[in-house]
Design an enzyme around this catalytic site. Structure first.
Site, PDB file in Angstrom:
ATOM      1  N   GLU A 327     148.153  -3.602  -4.918  1.00  0.00           N
ATOM      2  CA  GLU A 327     149.936  -3.529  -5.025  1.00  0.00           C
ATOM      3  C   GLU A 327     150.640  -3.478  -3.855  1.00  0.00           C
ATOM      4  O   GLU A 327     151.497  -2.810  -3.858  1.00  0.00           O
ATOM      5  CB  GLU A 327     150.319  -2.356  -6.017  1.00  0.00           C
ATOM      6  CG  GLU A 327     149.386  -2.585  -7.373  1.00  0.00           C
ATOM      7  CD  GLU A 327     149.748  -1.335  -8.255  1.00  0.00           C
ATOM      8  OE1 GLU A 327     150.229  -1.342  -9.368  1.00  0.00           O
ATOM      9  OE2 GLU A 327     149.771  -0.028  -7.658  1.00  0.00           O
TER      10      GLU A 327
HETATM   11  C1  NGO Z   1     147.262   0.843 -10.925  1.00  0.00           C
HETATM   12  C2  NGO Z   1     147.791   1.228  -9.706  1.00  0.00           C
HETATM   13  C3  NGO Z   1     147.829   2.788  -9.090  1.00  0.00           C
HETATM   14  C4  NGO Z   1     148.609   3.507 -10.612  1.00  0.00           C
HETATM   15  C5  NGO Z   1     147.662   3.105 -11.632  1.00  0.00           C
HETATM   16  C6  NGO Z   1     148.132   3.705 -13.085  1.00  0.00           C
HETATM   17  C7  NGO Z   1     145.793   0.436  -9.318  1.00  0.00           C
HETATM   18  C8  NGO Z   1     144.398   0.055  -8.751  1.00  0.00           C
HETATM   19  N1  NGO Z   1     146.823   0.495  -8.648  1.00  0.00           N
HETATM   20  O1  NGO Z   1     145.721   0.886 -10.704  1.00  0.00           O
HETATM   21  O2  NGO Z   1     148.602   2.990  -8.143  1.00  0.00           O
HETATM   22  O3  NGO Z   1     148.414   4.904 -10.473  1.00  0.00           O
HETATM   23  O4  NGO Z   1     147.586   1.707 -11.957  1.00  0.00           O
HETATM   24  O5  NGO Z   1     147.385   3.454 -14.126  1.00  0.00           O
END
Ligand code: NGO
Length: 524
Positions: A327
């Site tokens: 992300e």
């Molecule tokens: C995503 C995100 C995290 C969040 C999470 C919440 C990943 C790998 N990056 O998973 O920052 O906390 O969802 O479910």
């Protein structure tokens, strides 16, 4: 959602032999010989092969454990958990009926267990296999009841070994901080299910949780916050060593994650020199993602990365270092690729195998053998399965943590007070159970899967009781997928699992582990 089909097919048969014993019912007697409770002798994760024998071994006041010197620590652990469960003295002696042995000829990573009316013999190639067998034995001992003087362990022969080498839980200590004692408790909780990896998500926008020499503000300032306020916290390097050592005593490997180059607001707020404009952002206590990025063309960034990853690697005996990569929505694509190439190279130079979330699969310059962690079906960066396949093409393997079935922070149902909903809405225990890892990334079967992981992100999780209630019982489903073979015909069938889960719940009650009493299970 391309993988929705996974949830609509129901199984017709289960190939795991556990069914036989799962249905064996044993009546335990009190001091006067009267029945005190009826216990179903079952095990989660289901053993590879399990047959019921005649009668039972009575564990009682005269029982003793035999543990040769190479199995001494496992013998002491067995004694401590069984003493706590039964109140029996269970000394470790030269002769006795509960015999532990380390010797060649047993299943790799697993154990053989033989319970007869005369004795209990547990044998494995190494201490880790023996420790796994101890977890089985714990579940075969009926849950304590007042007035009981003997605990009948059903006669059985079990031969067992894991499907995957990496059987993980992940704990996000960045969104809410969990101290050393909480982490130790979680290690004990997951050991019961034969999980052997705890991935610690140590840094994120909301907090930096590991002390780094030469960068004191990371923890002094960056560690002072968490989601929703209320202060944060951090581990000193000694705290972290303490966690690592405790994990090792439970045959669990710690995988540290430093999430880069996004999810770095706490670091940027602590060291403005890591930003491109030299201005420190404010600390952050919300739950948005994707807004922060290290400054990619700043050499100071790479000094920081080298210092941090070097220290983390030196503190971590396990073979892996996780550098995040998820992300990074505010890092332009070309910058992201330049950063990942350099940062993964720095990580690999520590001697560890690099792990990254699947988005890192956009890079064609990852160190050979890097491990990809698949977490979602689609991300803005592209198809997750395709990105994950880059790691396999580069000679690495995958860890599967599919958000739609394995994220422990998803609500159980719409009414769950805690948890998130983004993956596919709520995730029931049944959904957490009825999936096959070999179907997640088409074309990537068991040989290229390092293992399975159940992440627990803590945006909405504040206390240990919250944490346990989100993890249990879904983590038992994930542990079974990680350890037990896929049924040869058909799919995993929740109706076969549910009675074993009910019996497991009685153990959780006895251990004081908080769990969600999901519907569809006849909890005791
Ligand atoms: C995503 C995100 C995290 C969040 C999470 C919440 C990943 C790998 N990056 O998973 O920052 O906390 O969802 O479910």
């Amino acid at each position: 959602m391309p993988r929705a089909a996974l949830f609509t097919i129901t199984g017709v048969a289960i190939g795991v032999a556990a069914g036989a014993l799962a249905l064996a019912t044993i009546v335990n007697l009190d001091v006067n010989g009267a029945p005190v409770s009826t216990t179903t002798a079952t095990v989660i994760p289901a053993p590879v092969s399990q047959t019921a024998g005649e009668g039972a071994f009575d564990l009682g006041p005269a029982s003793a454990i035999v543990a040769p010197s190479d199995a001494r620590s496992v013998g002491e652990y067995l004694a401590s958990v069984l003493r706590a469960a039964t109140g029996l003295p269970l000394p470790i002696e030269d002769e006795g009926e509960l015999i532990l042995a380390i010797e060649p000829g047993h299943p790799e990573g697993g154990y053989d267990l033989e319970v007869t009316s005369e004795s209990v013999r547990l044998a494995a190639n190494d201490a880790a296999g023996l420790f796994a067998g101890v977890q089985t034995l714990r579940q075969l001992v009926p849950v304590s009841a007042s007035g009981r003087s003997a605990w009948a362990i059903p006669a059985t022969t079990i031969s067992d070994h894991p499907r995957f080498a990496y059987r993980g839980a992940m704990l996000d200590v960045a969104r809410h901080f969990f101290g050393v004692d909480d982490v130790k408790r979680y290690l004990d909780d997951i050991a019961l299910l034969k999980l052997n990896v705890l991935h610690l998500h140590l840094t994120d926008d909301q907090g930096w949780r590991l002390e780094i020499d030469g960068w004191p503000r990371l923890t002094e300032h960056g560690g002072s916050t968490q989601v929703g306020g209320g202060g944060g916290g951090f581990y000193t390097q000694d705290d972290y060593r303490n966690i690592v050592a405790y994990a090792a005593s439970r045959f669990i490997t710690i995988v540290p994650e430093i999430d880069l180059p996004g999810h770095t607001n706490a670091a940027l707020a602590s060291y403005p020199e890591l930003t491109c404009d030299g201005e420190a952002p404010a600390l952050y206590e919300g739950i948005e993602v994707g807004f922060s990025s290290l400054c990619i063309d700043n050499e100071r960034t790479y000094e920081f990365v080298a210092d941090v990853l070097g220290q983390v690697a030196a503190l971590t005996p396990g073979p892996w270092i996780h550098i995040g990569g998820d992300e990074a929505h505010s890092t332009p694509e070309a910058d992201y690729l330049r950063f990942i190439e350099r940062a993964s190279g720095i990580a690999a130079a520590t001697g560890k195998t690099v792990i990254g979330w699947h988005e890192m699969g956009r890079s064609d310059a990852l160190p050979a053998g890097s491990v990809g962690e698949y977490w979602s079906f689609t991300t803005p960066e592209g198809d997750a399965a395709e990105l994950a396949r880059t790691f396999v093409d580069g000679g690495g393997r995958l860890v599967l943590a599919p958000a739609d079935v394995a994220y422990l922070d998803m609500k159980y149902d719409e009414s769950s007070p805690l948890g998130l909903l983004w993956a596919k809405g709520p995730t029931s225990v049944e959904e957490a159970f009825e999936w096959d890892p070999a179907e997640v990334v088409p074309g990537v079967g068991d040989a290229r899967l390092l293992g399975i992981e159940a992440p627990l992100w803590t945006e909405t999780i504040v206390t240990m009781a919250d944490l346990e209630s989100m993890a249990f019982p879904r983590i038992a489903a994930i542990a079974e997928i990680a350890w037990s073979p896929q049924p040869e015909q058909g799919r995993r069938d929740f109706s076969e699992f549910a009675p074993r889960l009910a019996a497991f719940g009685a153990h959780l009650d006895a251990l004081g582990i908080n769990y969600f009493r999901a519907s569809g299970v006849a909890w005791r």
